[in-house]
Design a protein around this motif. Structure first.
Motif: not given
Length: 550
Positions: A452-454, A308-309, A292-295
């Motif tokens: 769900l795919n940015s 991602r890293q 969720n944070i990455r999104s």
């Protein structure tokens, strides 16, 4: 009046109680399945997400017309309802609780009953005033967050309404909930206190501050906001925490970062302690919160690459250890963990996992070796292959969807197809999904996978706008399906501009039957947008300082 009574009182009693009893029965039959951990990471967190919005509703809610009935059959009635019952049963003791329920059923077996009737029976069985302390949980909207402040040997606690947007108004914070504290302290982590918070603020003395944990086993339906240093310390004391406790701490920390009551830096520091975790359900909460944070921050190139890293470093050790191969004695949860870790590592660019996924995918789709991919690893393999392989991989998974005869095989293929990396393939996929090849009740799966795919979520909104008449005609005969399609397609944005665009588009339309879903979408996007604003610089600095971003 009958409709009001049915939907307001008996609905949540029927569905919330049945949901809780289902979990209780499975736990009794299969205690090794750790189902209450699953309940905390799935049911409770889902209920928290909806009930943390201003557009939520009480468990008991009046219904104005028939179109609202289906929309009330939601996570509040089922999942918050069952969570509140679990909280009460844990406080009273399950045997006492079931004894009271038995008396309630016997007394009303030939007539209708209300929530108050159940509370009266439970009060008689337990000797406690259940009606008084449970009434706000049923009739008031939302739930509390307990904020903790530390002093030597004691803690101060304060309850307030939690909103994921963090913008609680004074008139929205007038409820005082009964909150079972479930406090564990010091070396005695086997038993929790039975004390409760029944005022807005209180102080607990004689705390062993070498270790303490509120809301033991996450039986209480509330968030806990711990001081940042305490959260960091707990990441070094994970051996003292049960899976439910770990899941609750992760979920609370992530939610409080979104609301602005804490920071993403605190969440990321806490999660760094989980590299050696072995429990599938704990990993599920870790990666769900991180996803969720990455999104939310996907549009910032530096932060996106840094996260991602971070993800890759977090999961690599556990992924390398668990590998691709199933042992004869692997239990169900080990298989689930393997699938989760391989999927997360592969989608984050783990070179070994990506290479092995491509190899197995080629053997499966081109070599005809159907044993090349373990059934439990199809989702992970298909997602990685489509992300990495472009149109050829997309076509191969599409062929799998068209040829498979299994229901789960079709669902897995639809999810995998959503990992395309180009807007052209996303548009092709959305258009195809309405060609008649996908059952009406499953049409939300392609759109949700793309949402769900940015790289592709914006195409979903463009598709809805451009094809609204077709969508309304195709899905409008079943408002449950239409509401679910819109809610799952549109709730992953983090932009005030897109929220306004959605609101403007639907402003002059008859939204009866899915208006609650649109309200949830609006509230969710605004909360995510505020989160992106207030934490962007904080997360940039943390990622750079810890070597995840340059």
């Amino acid at each position: 009046m009958l409709e009001h009574t049915l939907t307001g009182s008996r609905l949540w009693l029927n569905e919330g109680f049945a949901t809780w009893v289902g979990w209780l029965a499975v736990d009794h039959l299969h205690p090794d399945w750790s189902v209450w951990s699953q309940f905390v990471t799935e049911s409770m967190q889902t209920a928290f997400q909806l009930d943390g919005l201003r557009t939520s509703h009480p468990i008991e809610v009046p219904v104005r017309n028939a179109l609202e009935v289906d929309q009330i059959f939601d996570s509040i009635s089922y999942l918050k309802g069952s969570s509140v019952i679990r909280m009460l049963a844990s406080h009273l003791g399950v045997e006492t609780f079931l004894h009271g329920v038995g008396d309630y059923l016997q007394a009303h077996k030939y007539q209708n009953a209300t929530t108050s009737d159940l509370w009266s029976a439970l009060s008689k069985a337990s000797g406690k005033d259940v009606n008084t302390f449970m009434d706000p949980w049923i009739r008031k909207i939302g739930f509390p967050v307990v904020t903790v402040a530390e002093e030597p040997g004691q803690i101060s606690i304060k309850q307030s309404r939690f909103l994921s947007g963090g913008d609680v108004k004074p008139e929205e914070d007038e409820t005082t909930w009964w909150i079972p504290l479930g406090l564990k302290s010091g070396s005695n982590t086997a038993e929790a206190s039975s004390g409760s918070l029944t005022t807005k603020e209180d102080t607990i003395r004689e705390i062993d501050d070498s270790f303490y944990k509120l809301n033991s086993e996450q039986t209480g339906f509330y968030r806990t906001n711990l001081p940042p240093k305490r959260l960091t310390q707990l990441s070094t004391q994970l051996d003292k925490l049960s899976p439910q406790d770990k899941i609750g701490l992760i979920g609370d920390a992530a939610a409080l970062a979104i609301s602005g009551d804490a920071t993403t830096a605190g969440v990321l520091s806490f999660l760094e302690g989980f590299t050696k975790e072995t429990n599938y359900l704990v990993w599920s909460e870790v990666l769900s919160s991180l996803g969720n944070i990455r999104s939310v921050f996907a549009d910032d190139e530096l932060v996106s690459e840094g996260l991602r890293q971070y993800t890759l470093r977090l999961v690599s050790e556990a992924t390398d250890k668990i590998g691709w191969d199933f042992a004869p004695n692997d239990d169900y949860l080990t298989g689930q963990l393997r699938a989760l870790l391989l999927s997360s590592a592969g989608m984050a660019g783990h070179e070994g996992v990506v290479a092995e996924a491509k190899k197995r995918f080629t053997a499966y789709t081109e070599g005809g070796d159907k044993k090349a991919i373990h059934p439990s690893l199809r989702t992970a393999t298909f997602k990685i292959a489509v992300k990495e392989g472009g149109k050829p991989a997309y076509d191969a998974v599409m062929k799998e969807y068209l040829n498979t005869t299994s229901v789960d095989g079709k669902e897995i293929a639809l999810q995998g197809l959503g990992r395309v990396q180009s807007t052209e393939l996303a548009r092709e996929y959305l258009k195809w999904s309405f060609s008649g090849a996908v059952a009406t009740q499953d049409l939300h799966t392609p759109s949700r996978a793309l949402a769900l795919n940015s790289k592709t979520k914006l195409e979903v909104w463009h598709f809805i706008k451009e094809n609204w008449s077709m969508l309304r005609e195709r899905l409008g005969n079943n408002m449950v399906v239409l509401e679910r399609y819109l809610r799952m397609s549109l709730n992953r944005f983090s932009s005030f501009e897109i929220e306004k665009d959605i609101a403007d588009f639907f402003k002059d339309k008859d939204n009866s039957g899915y208006d609650r879903g649109l309200a949830v979408v609006s509230d969710t996007i605004k909360g995510r947008a505020r989160y992106a604003q207030h934490d962007l610089e904080i997360i940039r600095e943390w990622l750079s300082a810890h070597g995840y971003a340059k």
